[in-house]
Design a protein around this motif. Structure first.
Motif, PDB file in Angstrom:
ATOM      1  N   ILE A  64       2.739  40.830  21.011  1.00 39.04           N
ATOM      2  CA  ILE A  64       1.497  41.073  20.294  1.00 39.04           C
ATOM      3  C   ILE A  64       0.325  40.870  21.239  1.00 39.04           C
ATOM      4  CG2 ILE A  64       2.472  40.378  18.065  1.00 39.04           C
ATOM      5  CD1 ILE A  64       0.917  37.730  18.327  1.00 39.04           C
ATOM      6  N   LEU A  65      -0.809  41.442  20.857  1.00 34.75           N
ATOM      7  CA  LEU A  65      -2.060  41.237  21.570  1.00 34.75           C
ATOM      8  C   LEU A  65      -2.933  40.302  20.748  1.00 34.75           C
ATOM      9  CD1 LEU A  65      -2.828  44.954  22.536  1.00 34.75           C
ATOM     10  CD2 LEU A  65      -1.637  43.239  23.913  1.00 34.75           C
ATOM     11  N   VAL A  66      -3.524  39.318  21.408  1.00 34.39           N
ATOM     12  CA  VAL A  66      -4.354  38.323  20.725  1.00 34.39           C
ATOM     13  C   VAL A  66      -5.737  38.301  21.356  1.00 34.39           C
ATOM     14  CG1 VAL A  66      -4.609  35.882  20.128  1.00 34.39           C
ATOM     15  CG2 VAL A  66      -2.315  36.911  20.229  1.00 34.39           C
ATOM     16  N   PHE A  67      -6.762  38.359  20.512  1.00 33.89           N
ATOM     17  CA  PHE A  67      -8.145  38.331  20.970  1.00 33.89           C
ATOM     18  C   PHE A  67      -8.914  37.263  20.205  1.00 33.89           C
ATOM     19  CE2 PHE A  67      -6.582  42.698  21.256  1.00 33.89           C
ATOM     20  CZ  PHE A  67      -6.788  42.981  22.603  1.00 33.89           C
ATOM     21  N   PHE A 124      -5.437  38.370  30.024  1.00 32.96           N
ATOM     22  CA  PHE A 124      -6.333  39.438  30.462  1.00 32.96           C
ATOM     23  C   PHE A 124      -7.719  38.915  30.816  1.00 32.96           C
ATOM     24  CE2 PHE A 124      -3.530  41.748  27.339  1.00 32.96           C
ATOM     25  CZ  PHE A 124      -2.765  42.387  28.298  1.00 32.96           C
ATOM     26  N   GLY A 125      -8.027  37.668  30.432  1.00 33.34           N
ATOM     27  CA  GLY A 125      -9.344  37.119  30.701  1.00 33.34           C
ATOM     28  C   GLY A 125      -9.295  35.612  30.766  1.00 33.34           C
ATOM     29  N   PHE A 126     -10.391  35.012  31.211  1.00 32.75           N
ATOM     30  CA  PHE A 126     -10.461  33.567  31.364  1.00 32.75           C
ATOM     31  C   PHE A 126     -11.919  33.152  31.397  1.00 32.75           C
ATOM     32  CE2 PHE A 126      -9.523  35.799  35.344  1.00 32.75           C
ATOM     33  CZ  PHE A 126     -10.677  35.576  36.078  1.00 32.75           C
ATOM     34  N   ASN A 127     -12.166  31.854  31.143  1.00 37.50           N
ATOM     35  CA  ASN A 127     -13.515  31.313  31.255  1.00 37.50           C
ATOM     36  C   ASN A 127     -13.865  31.105  32.725  1.00 37.50           C
ATOM     37  OD1 ASN A 127     -13.741  31.274  28.493  1.00 37.50           O
ATOM     38  ND2 ASN A 127     -13.468  29.067  28.282  1.00 37.50           N
ATOM     39  N   THR A 128     -15.120  31.319  33.059  1.00 39.20           N
ATOM     40  CA  THR A 128     -15.537  31.193  34.461  1.00 39.20           C
ATOM     41  C   THR A 128     -16.301  29.902  34.755  1.00 39.20           C
ATOM     42  OG1 THR A 128     -17.499  32.536  33.965  1.00 39.20           O
ATOM     43  CG2 THR A 128     -15.571  33.682  34.870  1.00 39.20           C
ATOM     44  N   ASP A 129     -16.340  28.989  33.781  1.00 38.61           N
ATOM     45  CA  ASP A 129     -16.965  27.692  34.062  1.00 38.61           C
ATOM     46  C   ASP A 129     -15.944  26.690  34.602  1.00 38.61           C
ATOM     47  OD1 ASP A 129     -15.630  27.493  31.612  1.00 38.61           O
ATOM     48  OD2 ASP A 129     -17.032  25.999  30.826  1.00 38.61           O
ATOM     49  N   HIS A 130     -14.691  27.106  34.702  1.00 41.03           N
ATOM     50  CA  HIS A 130     -13.636  26.295  35.292  1.00 41.03           C
ATOM     51  C   HIS A 130     -12.815  27.185  36.220  1.00 41.03           C
ATOM     52  CE1 HIS A 130     -14.719  23.453  32.153  1.00 41.03           C
ATOM     53  NE2 HIS A 130     -14.052  22.543  32.825  1.00 41.03           N
ATOM     54  N   PRO A 131     -12.142  26.590  37.192  1.00 45.50           N
ATOM     55  CA  PRO A 131     -11.385  27.403  38.146  1.00 45.50           C
ATOM     56  C   PRO A 131     -10.135  28.025  37.541  1.00 45.50           C
ATOM     57  CG  PRO A 131     -11.034  25.067  38.570  1.00 45.50           C
ATOM     58  CD  PRO A 131     -12.115  25.154  37.536  1.00 45.50           C
ATOM     59  N   MET A 170      -5.554  27.802  33.983  1.00 47.50           N
ATOM     60  CA  MET A 170      -6.798  28.455  33.594  1.00 47.50           C
ATOM     61  C   MET A 170      -7.283  27.842  32.286  1.00 47.50           C
ATOM     62  SD  MET A 170      -5.752  31.925  31.615  1.00 47.50           S
ATOM     63  CE  MET A 170      -7.096  31.593  30.483  1.00 47.50           C
ATOM     64  N   PHE A 171      -8.523  28.172  31.919  1.00 49.78           N
ATOM     65  CA  PHE A 171      -9.071  27.816  30.614  1.00 49.78           C
ATOM     66  C   PHE A 171      -9.644  29.066  29.966  1.00 49.78           C
ATOM     67  CE2 PHE A 171      -9.003  23.548  32.400  1.00 49.78           C
ATOM     68  CZ  PHE A 171      -8.604  22.806  31.302  1.00 49.78           C
ATOM     69  N   GLY A 172      -9.494  29.140  28.642  1.00 48.55           N
ATOM     70  CA  GLY A 172     -10.101  30.228  27.897  1.00 48.55           C
ATOM     71  C   GLY A 172      -9.151  31.366  27.597  1.00 48.55           C
ATOM     72  N   GLY A 173      -8.379  31.257  26.533  1.00 47.14           N
ATOM     73  CA  GLY A 173      -7.450  32.325  26.167  1.00 47.14           C
ATOM     74  C   GLY A 173      -8.110  33.369  25.291  1.00 47.14           C
ATOM     75  N   CYS A 174      -9.106  34.078  25.824  1.00 42.31           N
ATOM     76  CA  CYS A 174      -9.898  35.013  25.015  1.00 42.31           C
ATOM     77  C   CYS A 174      -9.157  36.308  24.709  1.00 42.31           C
ATOM     78  CB  CYS A 174     -11.229  35.311  25.698  1.00 42.31           C
ATOM     79  SG  CYS A 174     -11.086  36.089  27.323  1.00 42.31           S
ATOM     80  N   ALA A 175      -8.167  36.683  25.529  1.00 40.88           N
ATOM     81  CA  ALA A 175      -7.424  37.926  25.323  1.00 40.88           C
ATOM     82  C   ALA A 175      -6.120  37.839  26.097  1.00 40.88           C
ATOM     83  CB  ALA A 175      -8.237  39.138  25.784  1.00 40.88           C
ATOM     84  N   TYR A 176      -5.012  38.088  25.400  1.00 39.37           N
ATOM     85  CA  TYR A 176      -3.733  38.033  26.086  1.00 39.37           C
ATOM     86  C   TYR A 176      -2.656  38.772  25.303  1.00 39.37           C
ATOM     87  CZ  TYR A 176      -2.834  34.069  22.845  1.00 39.37           C
ATOM     88  OH  TYR A 176      -2.684  33.267  21.741  1.00 39.37           O
ATOM     89  N   ALA A 236     -11.082  41.238  30.397  1.00 43.56           N
ATOM     90  CA  ALA A 236     -11.652  40.693  29.167  1.00 43.56           C
ATOM     91  C   ALA A 236     -12.461  39.463  29.560  1.00 43.56           C
ATOM     92  CB  ALA A 236     -10.557  40.316  28.175  1.00 43.56           C
ATOM     93  N   LEU A 237     -13.594  39.278  28.892  1.00 44.44           N
ATOM     94  CA  LEU A 237     -14.485  38.191  29.295  1.00 44.44           C
ATOM     95  C   LEU A 237     -15.188  37.614  28.072  1.00 44.44           C
ATOM     96  CD1 LEU A 237     -15.591  36.752  31.884  1.00 44.44           C
ATOM     97  CD2 LEU A 237     -17.494  38.374  31.816  1.00 44.44           C
ATOM     98  N   SER A 238     -15.280  36.305  28.042  1.00 42.52           N
ATOM     99  CA  SER A 238     -16.034  35.621  26.990  1.00 42.52           C
ATOM    100  C   SER A 238     -17.330  35.091  27.584  1.00 42.52           C
ATOM    101  CB  SER A 238     -15.220  34.458  26.418  1.00 42.52           C
ATOM    102  OG  SER A 238     -16.032  33.584  25.673  1.00 42.52           O
ATOM    103  N   PRO A 239     -18.439  35.132  26.830  1.00 41.08           N
ATOM    104  CA  PRO A 239     -19.670  34.506  27.319  1.00 41.08           C
ATOM    105  C   PRO A 239     -19.534  32.993  27.373  1.00 41.08           C
ATOM    106  CG  PRO A 239     -19.950  35.217  25.052  1.00 41.08           C
ATOM    107  CD  PRO A 239     -18.639  35.777  25.522  1.00 41.08           C
ATOM    108  N   ASN A 240     -18.504  32.479  26.665  1.00 44.21           N
ATOM    109  CA  ASN A 240     -18.250  31.034  26.679  1.00 44.21           C
ATOM    110  C   ASN A 240     -19.508  30.259  26.325  1.00 44.21           C
ATOM    111  OD1 ASN A 240     -16.678  28.734  27.021  1.00 44.21           O
ATOM    112  ND2 ASN A 240     -17.000  28.644  29.226  1.00 44.21           N
TER     113      ASN A 240
END
Length: 254
Positions: free
Chosen positions: A89-92, A121-128, A171-177, A234-238
């Motif tokens: 499945i795809l999760v957003f 497909f994406g991750f938060n950019t405030d953490h490595p 990673m941190f931030g499971g915004c899309a996978y 995929a990107l979140s504004p976090n």
């Protein structure tokens, strides 16, 4: 490949008390060409902790903010669905912005991943992000833009760089996978009940106690067929002010 991706069940997690977030998700990602079903998330403001402990969803000693618990339960419920239906499945999450070429790029990544457990497909950019470069060597990447602004999110949506598929270590931030049934089963076993176990994000970094589902997942990636798209599609504004979970920064201070 694109046709196959479009047949995968796709869900966006959103709360009934935040209809504007779901509406914004629909508007911003209208051109993607995916049929994404609304999945009602678990509202952290309404959870009863003693029942979750009884049901084996969280330990008594876990130190999680209510929003983090709600988020974990929401993703966990979708993992259970993947196992139940026997299909990836795809999760957003409802604040994610997808690149306009998301479908084509995601289809290519999943084809390359083969028998995957999870592909982020994406991750938060405030953490490595920690990714495998070659056997015995990981790369730890930090970012100059921790909280993308609307104009930067719009520029991101129009990007066309082809992402590489790298082994995921942290990673941190499971915004899309995308998650497969076997990956979902493995993560359900690894992440629940939620606890505050030490997380070793990367070699040489000081361990920290898990305070979110992301933390629990970071203890499992190295044991799974887990991958990450780099750069992200995929990107979140976090946005720490708009978050419904309490935010990673808040969790770090807890």
């Amino acid at each position: 490949m694109i046709a196959a991706l479009k047949t995968l069940p796709a869900f966006v997690i959103s709360l009934s008390r935040t209809p504007a977030r779901l509406a914004a998700f629909r508007t911003l990602n209208a051109q993607i060409g995916l049929d994404i079903e609304h999945f009602e998330g678990t509202d952290g403001q309404r959870i009863q902790l003693h029942k979750l402990v009884k049901w084996g969803k969280i330990t008594e000693t876990a130190n999680y903010k209510p929003g983090m618990i709600g988020s974990a339960l929401s993703h966990g419920a979708l993992w259970e669905k993947a196992v139940e239906i026997g299909s990836p499945i795809l999760v957003f999450e409802d604040d994610v912005r997808l690149r306009r070429d998301f479908v084509a790029q995601a289809a290519a990544l999943l084809a390359e991943a083969g028998d995957f457990d999870i592909v982020m497909f994406g991750f938060n950019t405030d953490h490595p992000v920690c990714a495998g470069l070659f056997p015995g060597c990981d790369g730890l990447v930090s970012f100059s833009l921790p909280y993308p602004k609307p104009e930067q999110m719009e520029a991101f949506a129009g990007a066309t760089e082809r992402p590489a598929l790298l082994p995921l270590r942290g990673m941190f931030g499971g915004c899309a996978y995308a998650i497969s049934p076997k990956g979902a089963a493995a993560l359900l076993k690894a992440c629940f009940p939620l606890d505050s176990r030490p997380v070793q994000f990367s070699e040489g970094m000081r361990p920290f106690p898990a305070f979110s589902l992301n933390g629990m997942m970071n203890t499992a990636y190295r044991k799974l067929d887990a991958y990450i798209a780099f750069p992200p599609i995929a990107l979140s504004p976090n946005d720490q002010k708009a978050t419904t979970t309490g935010g990673i920064a808040a969790g770090m201070k807890a």
